[in-house]
Structures are given as structure tokens and as C-alpha cells.
Design an enzyme around this catalytic site. Sequence first.
Site, PDB file in Angstrom:
ATOM      1  N   HIS A  29      51.957  38.570  42.853  1.00 10.38           N
ATOM      2  CA  HIS A  29      53.320  38.113  42.569  1.00 10.38           C
ATOM      3  C   HIS A  29      53.934  37.573  43.848  1.00 10.38           C
ATOM      4  O   HIS A  29      53.681  38.107  44.925  1.00 10.38           O
ATOM      5  CB  HIS A  29      54.178  39.265  42.020  1.00 10.38           C
ATOM      6  CG  HIS A  29      55.399  38.781  41.327  1.00 10.38           C
ATOM      7  ND1 HIS A  29      56.558  38.460  41.997  1.00 10.38           N
ATOM      8  CD2 HIS A  29      55.627  38.527  40.017  1.00 10.38           C
ATOM      9  CE1 HIS A  29      57.450  38.037  41.123  1.00 10.38           C
ATOM     10  NE2 HIS A  29      56.913  38.062  39.921  1.00 10.38           N
ATOM     11  N   ASP A  77      52.488  41.065  33.423  1.00 13.77           N
ATOM     12  CA  ASP A  77      51.655  40.486  32.370  1.00 13.77           C
ATOM     13  C   ASP A  77      50.286  41.123  32.247  1.00 13.77           C
ATOM     14  O   ASP A  77      49.531  40.790  31.325  1.00 13.77           O
ATOM     15  CB  ASP A  77      51.500  38.973  32.596  1.00 13.77           C
ATOM     16  CG  ASP A  77      52.774  38.246  32.208  1.00 13.77           C
ATOM     17  OD1 ASP A  77      53.445  38.727  31.283  1.00 13.77           O
ATOM     18  OD2 ASP A  77      53.090  37.235  32.837  1.00 13.77           O
TER      19      ASP A  77
HETATM   20  N1  CMC Z   1      43.661  36.563  41.985  1.00  9.05           N
HETATM   21  C1  CMC Z   1      43.004  36.297  43.133  1.00  9.05           C
HETATM   22  N2  CMC Z   1      43.587  35.953  44.288  1.00  9.05           N
HETATM   23  C2  CMC Z   1      44.921  35.881  44.294  1.00  9.05           C
HETATM   24  C3  CMC Z   1      45.681  36.143  43.139  1.00  9.05           C
HETATM   25  C4  CMC Z   1      45.010  36.508  41.956  1.00  9.05           C
HETATM   26  N3  CMC Z   1      45.677  36.770  40.834  1.00  9.05           N
HETATM   27  N4  CMC Z   1      46.980  35.981  43.431  1.00  9.05           N
HETATM   28  C5  CMC Z   1      47.035  35.619  44.715  1.00  9.05           C
HETATM   29  N5  CMC Z   1      45.772  35.565  45.250  1.00  9.05           N
HETATM   30  C6  CMC Z   1      45.418  35.283  46.638  1.00  9.05           C
HETATM   31  C7  CMC Z   1      45.451  33.791  46.912  1.00  9.05           C
HETATM   32  O1  CMC Z   1      44.196  33.196  46.719  1.00  9.05           O
HETATM   33  C8  CMC Z   1      45.855  33.800  48.379  1.00  9.05           C
HETATM   34  O2  CMC Z   1      44.737  34.148  49.138  1.00  9.05           O
HETATM   35  P1  CMC Z   1      44.485  33.455  50.596  1.00  9.05           P
HETATM   36  O3  CMC Z   1      45.600  33.941  51.469  1.00  9.05           O
HETATM   37  O4  CMC Z   1      43.136  33.924  51.016  1.00  9.05           O
HETATM   38  O5  CMC Z   1      44.530  31.978  50.362  1.00  9.05           O
HETATM   39  C9  CMC Z   1      46.834  34.958  48.483  1.00  9.05           C
HETATM   40  O6  CMC Z   1      46.427  35.863  47.458  1.00  9.05           O
HETATM   41  C10 CMC Z   1      48.289  34.557  48.276  1.00  9.05           C
HETATM   42  O7  CMC Z   1      48.378  33.904  47.019  1.00  9.05           O
HETATM   43  P2  CMC Z   1      49.346  32.706  46.681  1.00  9.05           P
HETATM   44  O8  CMC Z   1      48.747  31.891  45.570  1.00  9.05           O
HETATM   45  O9  CMC Z   1      49.701  31.990  47.954  1.00  9.05           O
HETATM   46  O10 CMC Z   1      50.618  33.507  46.189  1.00  9.05           O
HETATM   47  P3  CMC Z   1      51.836  32.905  45.385  1.00  9.05           P
HETATM   48  O11 CMC Z   1      52.990  33.744  45.726  1.00  9.05           O
HETATM   49  O12 CMC Z   1      51.957  31.451  45.627  1.00  9.05           O
HETATM   50  O13 CMC Z   1      51.408  33.087  43.857  1.00  9.05           O
HETATM   51  C11 CMC Z   1      51.123  34.024  41.704  1.00  9.05           C
HETATM   52  C12 CMC Z   1      51.893  34.098  43.033  1.00  9.05           C
HETATM   53  C13 CMC Z   1      51.758  34.988  40.716  1.00  9.05           C
HETATM   54  C14 CMC Z   1      51.234  32.602  41.139  1.00  9.05           C
HETATM   55  C15 CMC Z   1      49.636  34.400  41.973  1.00  9.05           C
HETATM   56  O14 CMC Z   1      49.545  35.718  42.451  1.00  9.05           O
HETATM   57  C16 CMC Z   1      48.774  34.222  40.707  1.00  9.05           C
HETATM   58  O15 CMC Z   1      48.307  33.112  40.450  1.00  9.05           O
HETATM   59  N6  CMC Z   1      48.568  35.315  39.935  1.00  9.05           N
HETATM   60  C17 CMC Z   1      47.829  35.219  38.681  1.00  9.05           C
HETATM   61  C18 CMC Z   1      48.738  34.651  37.588  1.00  9.05           C
HETATM   62  C19 CMC Z   1      49.744  35.663  37.128  1.00  9.05           C
HETATM   63  O16 CMC Z   1      49.411  36.805  36.842  1.00  9.05           O
HETATM   64  N7  CMC Z   1      51.006  35.212  36.972  1.00  9.05           N
HETATM   65  C20 CMC Z   1      52.079  36.058  36.420  1.00  9.05           C
HETATM   66  C21 CMC Z   1      53.128  36.355  37.436  1.00  9.05           C
HETATM   67  S1  CMC Z   1      54.214  37.681  36.893  1.00  9.05           S
HETATM   68  C22 CMC Z   1      54.999  37.066  35.479  1.00  9.05           C
HETATM   69  C23 CMC Z   1      56.041  36.069  35.830  1.00  9.05           C
HETATM   70  O17 CMC Z   1      57.062  36.471  36.404  1.00  9.05           O
HETATM   71  O18 CMC Z   1      55.848  34.912  35.525  1.00  9.05           O
END
Ligand code: CMC
Length: 430
Positions: free
Chosen positions: A307, A365
Amino acid sequence: MSQKFELKNLATGKSTQLDVMSGSLGPDVLNISQLTKDMGVFTFDPGFMATASTESRITFIDGDAGELLYRGYPVAQLAERSNFLEVAQLLITGKLPTKAEYDAFANSITRHTMLNEHLLRFYQGFHHDAHPMAMVSAVVASMAAFYRDATDIGDPRQREIFAHRIIAKLPTIAAAAYKHTLGQPFVYPRNDLRYCANIMNMFFAVPCEPYAIDPVAAEALDLLFILHADHEQNASTSTVRLAGSTGTNPYAAISAGVASLWGPAHGGANEAVIDMLDEIGSVANIDKFLARVKDKNDHVRLMGFGHRVYKNFDPRAKIIREMCYRVLDKLGKGNGPMFELALKLEEIALKDDYFVSRKLYPNVDFYSGIIYSALGIPRSMFTVMFAIARTAGWVAHWQEMVTDPHMRIGRPRQLYTGPGKRDYVPFEQR
Ligand code: CMC
């Protein structure tokens, strides 16, 4: 004395002072609104990693502590003691209603549940396998064409009618989308039922036989809706605010919010989690799947994990996980293989250095789809359920924005990296 930051251009020596703004909770914020005027530069923050896009009094998240407050009240307390309509009213008005205020609100929502029959005909234009989120977004957008009396956003009464109408009709719109995909007759709302019981009835009743609403299911839905009702400046809420900042029709702004919620990185994750669990299939395949998640060349994510704000447990995930045990038990379904698989996946991921080092925890989720499935709600409708609940938050934020005397159009700037100015070249010279 208010704090100030000094920002200095080391090349020119030119400097400016930035005011520090303090909220009631959370980190201070640097006011950079005069930066361009003073220094001739913009700031660069793709994805709003460090940018507060607005001031707000509605919801607060402490991502490190794993805490979520609606108008100051911890979500766990509301989940235990309140109900979705009261939470919606709290989000919109800012205070817990008196019993009389609550009754008036609940009554108004109940009286606005029917859809205009002409609006219902819209569904005939959709293919039977259209995704319900596409139908919901389109039908909500078309409400802008039906309700011209919502166009004066400066009129408090028009705003109130809009708020009640959209919260009341979203379930009816969602149920109609579901019935359309099944080819079943549309079931009209029933004003003798509470909000979530009415949803269950519109989803699952058929004209040819009686349908008994399971109170456990209606209660579980209500609890999920409380947890999903708002989450400060998330992508869909920011979308509603950005669209609304132009002064557009509020139904059109909500429709934009539905579209934004649909993506798998946001509300679409609940559907994606169940797809992922299906793909993993059994506990024996978890390690192989996690190896793919950790492989940077294999664009697989552990859905329902991670998140932007929570760097600790998402408090909603904890409540939903507990709820899974209770609801599955009460519905007589036992833990079920999918829940067992999710529990094991969580356990393994939380011990894995990849997830630990990045502070990736289960989010809201990860478990919500398991409950929706147990309630008989099909996968393609999961994000629609999220949208019904989040409508309360969208309305609260839209209203907060349009009643702010300092409201202005949201208009980000950019760092242009395209070609410099050049002359057009006719075909024969290219
Ligand atoms: N699985 C694997 N790696 C992950 C995941 C994941 N679910 N989430 C983040 N990472 C890694 C990402 O690859 C990155 O690694 P590195 O630093 O080596 O490049 C690091 O963690 C930071 O991730 P980010 O993508 O920069 O983080 P963000 O804040 O931009 O993204 C997120 C947040 C929710 C989009 C992401 O965690 C994600 O895609 N999660 C899976 C989808 C999900 O469950 N979404 C629902 C969110 S909660 C409901 C809502 O409020 O919508």
C-alpha cells in the site's frame, strides 16, 4: 512561531522561504504555492509520493501505526458499533448524527433507491458479458443527463439531493448490472429493507420463488462497506476531486471515480486476488508463485499486498481476516480451501525478506474477495461492491471541495521532455 524552510538555488544564490503548515495529525506540509513565482521552478513528484494535494478534515491514515480514522473515529470502533449509513452520514456531515438526524437520513436514502425507468433501458445496450464496472460507470455518468437539478453545485439543497440520490441509487445500478449479465429480470428495491439487505434482495431474488435474506450476509456486507467507505486522497477520490474541481456535474465526477477505482492497483485488486489464488491453486505452489513475484523481469505482483500509505498492517485487512473466520463459520462454510490458501500465502510472505524489507503487508483487498465469494457475490462484482461503499467517501470529498471558498481547478504542471520547437515538414520532404 510558525516554522519556515529556506530553499536556496546554489547556482544563483537566490533563495525563498517556504511556510510550514501543520495539520491536526500527521506530518507537517511545506507550502510551495509561491515557489514558481519566487524561484521560477516547479516541483517534480510523479505519483504524488510526497505531495499533499489538498487540505481535508474527513479521514486520517497513520501508515506507520496502521491506523485509520473517519472524522477522528477509529475504523475498528465504527466497524464494531456503527452501520454503513451512519458512517456515510458521519463522513459527509462531519459528526455522528442524533437518532432523529440518522432516521431522517436513512429514510431519505431509502426513498431515493428507485431508478428512472428510462435509465434502466440503458442496460439493453450492453453485451451480456460487459464488465459490471463499465456498466456502472456509464450509467452513473448518464445520471448527469437525467438530473439537471444537480447542476448548481453552489446550492446546498441540490448538493444534498445529489448526495442522497447517488448513495441510494448506486446499489440499484449495481444490481441491475448484475441481473443484466445473468439475463434475469431486474428486481426493484424494497423500502422495507435496510440498505444491505435490500442489496442482497436486488442481487439474488427472482420473481418465481421467495428469497430469504440471510441476516449474517447482510451484516457482513454492511461491515465491509464501513471498511471501504473512505480512504482519504486515494486515486479514485482524487479523480472525483480533480473532475469536480472543474465545476462539472457531480454525477459525472462520481462516474470518473468509478472508472479510476476499477484498476487492479486500486479497487480492482479484490477481483485480482481471487484470480491469483485460483492461479496458485494449492499451498504446494506458493513458493513457485512467490519466486515469480520477486523476479523483476516477471511482472507478477502479490495482489492484495502493499500500500502506498500503510507501511504496517492495513487495519482493515486485520478486521476482514477476523471477519472471514466468523462469516464463513456462521454461513456454515468452514474455512474453505481458498481462505486456507490465502492464510498460508500471507504467513509465508510475511516471513519473506522481499516483503519484510519493503514493508509490504496484506491490504484491505487481500481477504475481502473471500467474504464476497462466501456471500455468493460473483468475482466481477467485487469492485462494484467497493464502489457502492466508496461512494460515501467520494460524496464527502466532493462536497468538502466545492464548499471550500478557496476551491480552484486542479491543474498539475509537467517536466516537458519532448522535442524543442521545430517547423512542420510536408510529406514529400520527410
Ligand atoms: N507484490 C510485489 N512487489 C510489490 C508489491 C506487490 N503487491 N507492492 C509493491 N511491491 C514492491 C515494488 O516492486 C517495489 O519494489 P522495488 O523497490 O524493488 O522496486 C516496492 O515494493 C514499492 O512498490 P511501489 O509499486 O513503488 O509502491 P506504490 O506505493 O507505488 O504502490 C500499490 C502501491 C498498492 C499499487 C502496490 O503495492 C501494488 O501494486 N499492490 C498490489 C495491488 C493491490 O493490492 N492494490 C490494492 C491497494 S489497497 C485497496 C485500495 O485502496 O485501492
